[in-house]
Design an enzyme around this catalytic site. Structure first.
Site, PDB file in Angstrom:
ATOM      1  N   LYS A 107      30.628  39.221  -8.681  1.00  0.00           N
ATOM      2  CA  LYS A 107      29.462  38.341  -8.595  1.00  0.00           C
ATOM      3  C   LYS A 107      28.323  38.793  -9.520  1.00  0.00           C
ATOM      4  CE  LYS A 107      30.425  36.719  -3.904  1.00  0.00           C
ATOM      5  NZ  LYS A 107      29.889  36.622  -2.523  1.00  0.00           N
TER       6      LYS A 107
ATOM      7  N   PHE B  46      23.171  28.150   4.276  1.00  0.00           N
ATOM      8  CA  PHE B  46      23.061  29.084   3.154  1.00  0.00           C
ATOM      9  C   PHE B  46      23.589  28.518   1.838  1.00  0.00           C
ATOM     10  CE2 PHE B  46      27.103  30.094   5.304  1.00  0.00           C
ATOM     11  CZ  PHE B  46      27.994  29.968   4.244  1.00  0.00           C
TER      12      PHE B  46
ATOM     13  N   ARG C 173      41.084  42.219   0.001  1.00  0.00           N
ATOM     14  CA  ARG C 173      40.055  42.104   1.039  1.00  0.00           C
ATOM     15  C   ARG C 173      39.710  43.485   1.606  1.00  0.00           C
ATOM     16  NH1 ARG C 173      38.198  37.435   1.731  1.00  0.00           N
ATOM     17  NH2 ARG C 173      37.331  37.794   3.801  1.00  0.00           N
TER      18      ARG C 173
ATOM     19  N   THR D  65      32.073  41.422   4.650  1.00  0.00           N
ATOM     20  CA  THR D  65      31.122  40.563   3.930  1.00  0.00           C
ATOM     21  C   THR D  65      29.730  41.174   3.897  1.00  0.00           C
ATOM     22  OG1 THR D  65      32.403  38.620   4.561  1.00  0.00           O
ATOM     23  CG2 THR D  65      30.144  38.238   3.847  1.00  0.00           C
TER      24      THR D  65
ATOM     25  N   ARG E  14      31.897  46.684  -1.338  1.00  0.00           N
ATOM     26  CA  ARG E  14      30.628  46.224  -0.775  1.00  0.00           C
ATOM     27  C   ARG E  14      29.801  47.360  -0.182  1.00  0.00           C
ATOM     28  NH1 ARG E  14      33.378  40.762   1.535  1.00  0.00           N
ATOM     29  NH2 ARG E  14      32.973  39.427  -0.278  1.00  0.00           N
TER      30      ARG E  14
ATOM     31  N   ASN F 123      26.595  40.425  -2.389  1.00  0.00           N
ATOM     32  CA  ASN F 123      27.566  41.400  -1.908  1.00  0.00           C
ATOM     33  C   ASN F 123      28.675  41.742  -2.904  1.00  0.00           C
ATOM     34  OD1 ASN F 123      29.078  39.072  -1.705  1.00  0.00           O
ATOM     35  ND2 ASN F 123      29.425  39.225   0.502  1.00  0.00           N
TER      36      ASN F 123
ATOM     37  N   HIS G  40      33.845  38.460  -4.430  1.00  0.00           N
ATOM     38  CA  HIS G  40      34.503  37.431  -3.621  1.00  0.00           C
ATOM     39  C   HIS G  40      35.994  37.667  -3.736  1.00  0.00           C
ATOM     40  CE1 HIS G  40      35.928  33.491  -2.224  1.00  0.00           C
ATOM     41  NE2 HIS G  40      36.770  33.569  -3.234  1.00  0.00           N
TER      42      HIS G  40
END
EC number: 2.7.4.6
Length: 143
Positions: free
Chosen positions: A11, A59, A87, A93, A104, A114, A117
């Site tokens: 991100k 959001f 993951r 998250t 993260r 964070n 993705h």
């Protein structure tokens, strides 16, 4: 075990902090191969389309604004249990709840920014991969 493909985004926050290499190293150290990758700057339309399932959530606007705030890295990862493995590498998250050693926990500042993705299932992985990559952009890693 079956070889799977999953989709991942580094991100804008992580790209801005020059964490791309650190994140890619974590993928490869965990046995995931990067079979497609590119840096893009998401348009509002592309971000809204990608996150369309969240369009009614409170959001959504902030998420689209964040995801269009700077370039991102999009990539396809391949390996045994790729969806679950990615993951686990990312962590929860909310970085405050993520286990130490995860992307993260180590590299993200907040639940809103964070760092990464990752697809949550094989079905979403296939959809997300197709949203960003054509078949001829994905390279088999036979060596």
């Amino acid at each position: 075990m079956a070889i799977e493909r999953t989709f991942s985004i580094v991100k804008p926050d992580a790209v801005a902090k020059n964490f791309i290499g650190q994140i890619y190293n974590r993928f490869e150290t965990a046995g995931l191969k990067i079979v497609a990758s590119k840096m893009i700057h998401l348009s509002q339309e592309k971000a809204e389309g990608f996150y369309a399932e969240h369009s009614e959530r409170p959001f959504f606007g902030a998420l689209v604004e964040f995801m269009t705030s700077g370039p991102v890295m999009v990539q396809v990862l391949e390996g045994e249990n790729a969806v679950l493995k990615n993951r686990e590498i990312m962590g929860a998250t909310n970085p405050a709840e993520a286990l130490a050693g995860t992307i993260r926990a180590d590299l993200a500042d907040s639940i809103d920014e964070n760092a990464a993705h990752g697809s949550d299932a094989l079905e979403s992985a296939a959809r997300e991969i197709a949203y960003f990559f054509s078949d001829d952009e994905i390279c088999a890693r036979t060596r």
